[in-house]
Scaffold this motif. Structure first.
Motif, PDB file in Angstrom:
ATOM      1  N   LEU A 134       0.804  -1.230   0.000  1.00  0.00           N
ATOM      2  CA  LEU A 134       0.000   0.000   0.000  1.00  0.00           C
ATOM      3  C   LEU A 134       0.831   1.272   0.000  1.00  0.00           C
ATOM      4  CD1 LEU A 134      -2.960  -0.696   2.453  1.00  0.00           C
ATOM      5  CD2 LEU A 134      -2.889  -0.889  -0.019  1.00  0.00           C
ATOM      6  N   SER A 135       2.166   1.119   0.185  1.00  0.00           N
ATOM      7  CA  SER A 135       2.975   2.325   0.383  1.00  0.00           C
ATOM      8  C   SER A 135       2.849   3.280  -0.800  1.00  0.00           C
ATOM      9  CB  SER A 135       4.427   1.959   0.655  1.00  0.00           C
ATOM     10  OG  SER A 135       4.915   1.246  -0.441  1.00  0.00           O
ATOM     11  N   TYR A 136       2.611   2.746  -2.012  1.00  0.00           N
ATOM     12  CA  TYR A 136       2.540   3.631  -3.176  1.00  0.00           C
ATOM     13  C   TYR A 136       1.350   4.595  -3.103  1.00  0.00           C
ATOM     14  CZ  TYR A 136      -1.448   1.866  -5.852  1.00  0.00           C
ATOM     15  OH  TYR A 136      -2.707   1.583  -6.280  1.00  0.00           O
ATOM     16  N   LEU A 137       0.354   4.237  -2.293  1.00  0.00           N
ATOM     17  CA  LEU A 137      -0.834   5.093  -2.182  1.00  0.00           C
ATOM     18  C   LEU A 137      -0.564   6.358  -1.381  1.00  0.00           C
ATOM     19  CD1 LEU A 137      -3.718   2.531  -1.512  1.00  0.00           C
ATOM     20  CD2 LEU A 137      -3.360   3.905  -3.556  1.00  0.00           C
ATOM     21  N   GLY A 138       0.537   6.353  -0.644  1.00  0.00           N
ATOM     22  CA  GLY A 138       0.835   7.527   0.187  1.00  0.00           C
ATOM     23  C   GLY A 138      -0.133   7.602   1.355  1.00  0.00           C
ATOM     24  N   THR A 139      -0.331   8.805   1.834  1.00  0.00           N
ATOM     25  CA  THR A 139      -1.182   9.000   3.007  1.00  0.00           C
ATOM     26  C   THR A 139      -2.643   8.710   2.670  1.00  0.00           C
ATOM     27  OG1 THR A 139       0.318  10.762   3.599  1.00  0.00           O
ATOM     28  CG2 THR A 139      -1.752  10.679   4.799  1.00  0.00           C
ATOM     29  N   LEU A 140      -3.321   8.040   3.585  1.00  0.00           N
ATOM     30  CA  LEU A 140      -4.766   7.810   3.434  1.00  0.00           C
ATOM     31  C   LEU A 140      -5.513   8.731   4.389  1.00  0.00           C
ATOM     32  CD1 LEU A 140      -4.823   3.884   3.495  1.00  0.00           C
ATOM     33  CD2 LEU A 140      -4.773   5.371   1.480  1.00  0.00           C
ATOM     34  N   HIS A 141      -6.783   8.965   4.091  1.00  0.00           N
ATOM     35  CA  HIS A 141      -7.640   9.757   4.969  1.00  0.00           C
ATOM     36  C   HIS A 141      -8.924   8.973   5.220  1.00  0.00           C
ATOM     37  CE1 HIS A 141      -5.090  13.290   4.208  1.00  0.00           C
ATOM     38  NE2 HIS A 141      -4.991  12.777   2.998  1.00  0.00           N
ATOM     39  N   PRO A 142      -9.431   8.964   6.437  1.00  0.00           N
ATOM     40  CA  PRO A 142     -10.665   8.210   6.704  1.00  0.00           C
ATOM     41  C   PRO A 142     -11.823   8.736   5.859  1.00  0.00           C
ATOM     42  CG  PRO A 142      -9.647   8.941   8.745  1.00  0.00           C
ATOM     43  CD  PRO A 142      -8.932   9.643   7.632  1.00  0.00           C
ATOM     44  N   HIS A 143     -12.685   7.825   5.452  1.00  0.00           N
ATOM     45  CA  HIS A 143     -13.830   8.227   4.630  1.00  0.00           C
ATOM     46  C   HIS A 143     -15.117   7.594   5.161  1.00  0.00           C
ATOM     47  CE1 HIS A 143     -16.618   8.856   1.500  1.00  0.00           C
ATOM     48  NE2 HIS A 143     -16.542   7.651   0.986  1.00  0.00           N
ATOM     49  N   PHE A 144     -16.125   8.404   5.324  1.00  0.00           N
ATOM     50  CA  PHE A 144     -17.457   7.902   5.685  1.00  0.00           C
ATOM     51  C   PHE A 144     -18.479   8.988   5.360  1.00  0.00           C
ATOM     52  CE2 PHE A 144     -18.382  10.485   9.430  1.00  0.00           C
ATOM     53  CZ  PHE A 144     -17.118  10.970   9.736  1.00  0.00           C
ATOM     54  N   MET A 145     -19.718   8.603   5.306  1.00  0.00           N
ATOM     55  CA  MET A 145     -20.811   9.557   5.159  1.00  0.00           C
ATOM     56  C   MET A 145     -21.739   9.371   6.359  1.00  0.00           C
ATOM     57  SD  MET A 145     -20.777  11.422   2.416  1.00  0.00           S
ATOM     58  CE  MET A 145     -20.270  11.549   0.724  1.00  0.00           C
TER      59      MET A 145
END
Lengths: 281, 272
Positions: A134-145
């Motif tokens: 997953l490292s290629y994705l860089g930083t992730l951010h939580p997602h929800f609605m």
């Protein structure tokens, strides 16, 4: 001691000049200690919940990382923390999001003692073993609605997205004025309910200013104190609205005495036929 | 910068907009007019200009500006500030800043509804190359009285006219994430696609919590909404949607971008 204090202040001042320095520090720490800290997921978004006679709250997640990765057993660990409207923590609960597409969770199922309304936060974690792929994705951010389900048979579900973040540190006093772009025709309204969210740990003094968008004249103001991680409800009922002509369009402005991240109160409107709708402002 | 409005032909829903006056909010010396345009394909069907008349904001429904015939023939509407008569400094001030616009949706009978605020979208430059989009519509609520609609509005300006339409692949996914069906459609330029969750999941025993729709393709610019509707009363709820790549930073990294698009659009030609 005075020298040390001066050095610390200079250091903090310099760091503040580097845009986004806290995230840079976190980023470097994640790069240095991946086994300990896992894949970097930045930010803990917050949102309003309601658990009253008008609305209940459902969180809607999707496994957005699966679109960019073929790992079959990649799970996302989501930690939800809920607070009372006075900012008291009601606990934390973990949801595991498998590669299942979407998942909808009734907030009252996670927290049986939910307040009538309040704030909740969502933290996401990815286990260290998935880092190499997953490292290629860089930083992730939580997602929800957040879906507000009406308890009457007249209204429709309402939905709000979230990207305002929980602030774990205390905020220094700094006056902030935020005019909203929202225009609110008051013709058929019965109620307007504002929910001011305090995404920080500090006590916030805030003010709602109400204007007539036609004349620019200020029609009213409401002051409030919002405890850390608390929510303040401000209600303009029919008698308040009746003071103004039916073709009046309100516009709003918010004042905060600290730079709280969530500066867009959530507005619920009820029409005279009892139907509700909502949006961020 | 434009605000895009879908026009609902299958549902009794009227759309409108609200804008704050930049003379008051951004210190322009002269107030601009607001230009509202109806589009179908690359054809401009009708256009109206309205002014703030010194007020702090305007709110208007398309039905107040255009005839039923004009609206019946239109695919979408766009709303923007008319900058032609502004001074160079006002023009630069207006175009150099971001603006939040407001769109209104109301039931055609009760005239009551919902609204959302979102940033007006900057115009693409001539020669712009569009990437395919990825959208996961995962927040739906369906019951005997409620339905949810995925609304995808496709906008492409006339100066980027093309005959090439990239197909949009649509997957229906069950509550366990399994793909139940896969289909392909084309969303015409300057038209909207409106899909009912209730209808899409009916062949599979009906919608249940956790079912979702995935969209991949459509080489253009899209405004995407989730619309909730009470079928008995016409009450509405609406929110704009954010694509999965909004939540990962790889898309901004030129090196990672290629792999990112390869993974996201297997089977589709990507244009990173």
């Amino acid at each position: 001691m005075s020298f040390l204090r001066q050095t610390n202040r200079s250091l903090i001042k310099s760091l503040r000049k580097v845009k986004g320095w806290p995230s840079l520090v976190t980023h470097r720490l994640h790069e240095k200690f991946p086994e300990m800290l896992g894949h970097e997921v930045q930010g803990i978004p917050v949102q309003l919940y309601r658990h009253d006679q008008n609305f209940h709250t459902v969180l809607s997640f999707n496994h957005f990382v699966e679109f960019f990765s073929g790992i079959p057993k990649l799970d996302l660990r989501v930690q939800v923390e809920a607070f009372s409207h006075k900012g008291r923590s009601l606990g934390r609960n973990e949801i595991v999001l498998q590669r299942q597409g979407a998942l909808q969770v009734d907030l009252s199922g996670l927290f049986p003692d939910l307040d009538h309304f309040g704030l909740f936060s969502v933290e996401m974690k990815v286990r260290p073993k998935f880092i190499p792929e997953l490292s290629y994705l860089g930083t992730l951010h939580p997602h929800f609605m957040t879906v507000f389900l009406p308890q009457d048979k007249l209204s429709s579900p309402q939905m709000i997205h979230s990207h305002k973040l929980r602030q774990g540190h205390l905020l220094m006093p700094r006056l902030h004025r935020r005019p909203s772009s929202l225009l609110e025709p008051i013709g058929d309204l019965q109620n307007l309910e504002f929910y001011f969210l305090n995404s920080s740990a500090s006590l916030i003094n805030a003010q709602l200013n109400i204007f007539d968008s036609g004349s620019g004249q200020q029609l009213g103001a409401r002051k409030m104190k919002i405890p850390g991680y608390g929510v303040q409800q401000i209600r303009l009922a029919e008698k308040d609205l009746a003071d103004h002509a039916k073709d009046t369009m309100y516009r709003f402005e918010y004042l905060f005495d600290r730079s709280v991240d969530h500066k867009k109160p959530i507005l619920f409107r009820q029409f005279k036929n009892q139907i509700w709708s909502c949006n961020h402002t | 910068m434009k605000l895009f409005l879908p026009i609902f032909h299958q549902l009794p829903i009227e759309t409108g907009f609200g804008l704050r006056n930049p003379l008051h909010t951004r210190g322009l010396t002269k107030e601009p007019q607001v230009q509202v345009s109806l589009w179908k394909g690359f054809n401009l069907l009708a256009e109206k200009k309205i002014s703030f008349q010194g007020k702090d904001g305007i709110q208007c429904y398309l039905q107040d500006l255009f005839t039923d015939t004009e609206l019946k023939n239109a695919g979408i509407a766009s709303v923007e500030f008319a900058v032609k008569d502004l001074s160079p400094s006002d023009k630069a001030n207006l175009l150099g800043q971001s603006f939040e616009g407001q769109s209104f949706y109301r039931d055609a009978t009760s005239k009551l509804g919902a609204t959302i605020l979102y940033d007006m979208i900057p115009d693409k430059k001539p020669g712009h190359i569009y990437s395919p989009i990825l959208h996961s519509a995962h927040s739906a609520s369906v019951s005997d009285i409620h339905d949810t609609y995925a609304v995808l509005l496709n906008f492409r300006p006339p100066y980027l006219e093309t005959t090439e339409v990239q197909p949009m692949k649509i997957q229906t996914r069950g509550s366990n994430g399994k793909v139940l069906s896969e289909s392909q459609t084309e969303i015409g330029f300057n038209e909207s696609l409106i899909l009912s969750f209730k209808k899409e999941f009916k062949p599979f025993g009906g919608f249940e919590s956790g079912c979702s729709l995935t969209f991949k393709g459509g080489k253009s610019q899209f405004a995407i909404f989730t619309l909730f509707r009470n079928e008995k009363t016409g009450a509405l709820g609406i929110e704009h949607s954010l694509a999965p790549h909004y939540y990962v930073s790889a898309v901004a990294n030129p090196v990672a971008r290629k792999k990112f698009y390869e993974n996201a659009f297997k089977g589709f030609r990507s244009t990173p």
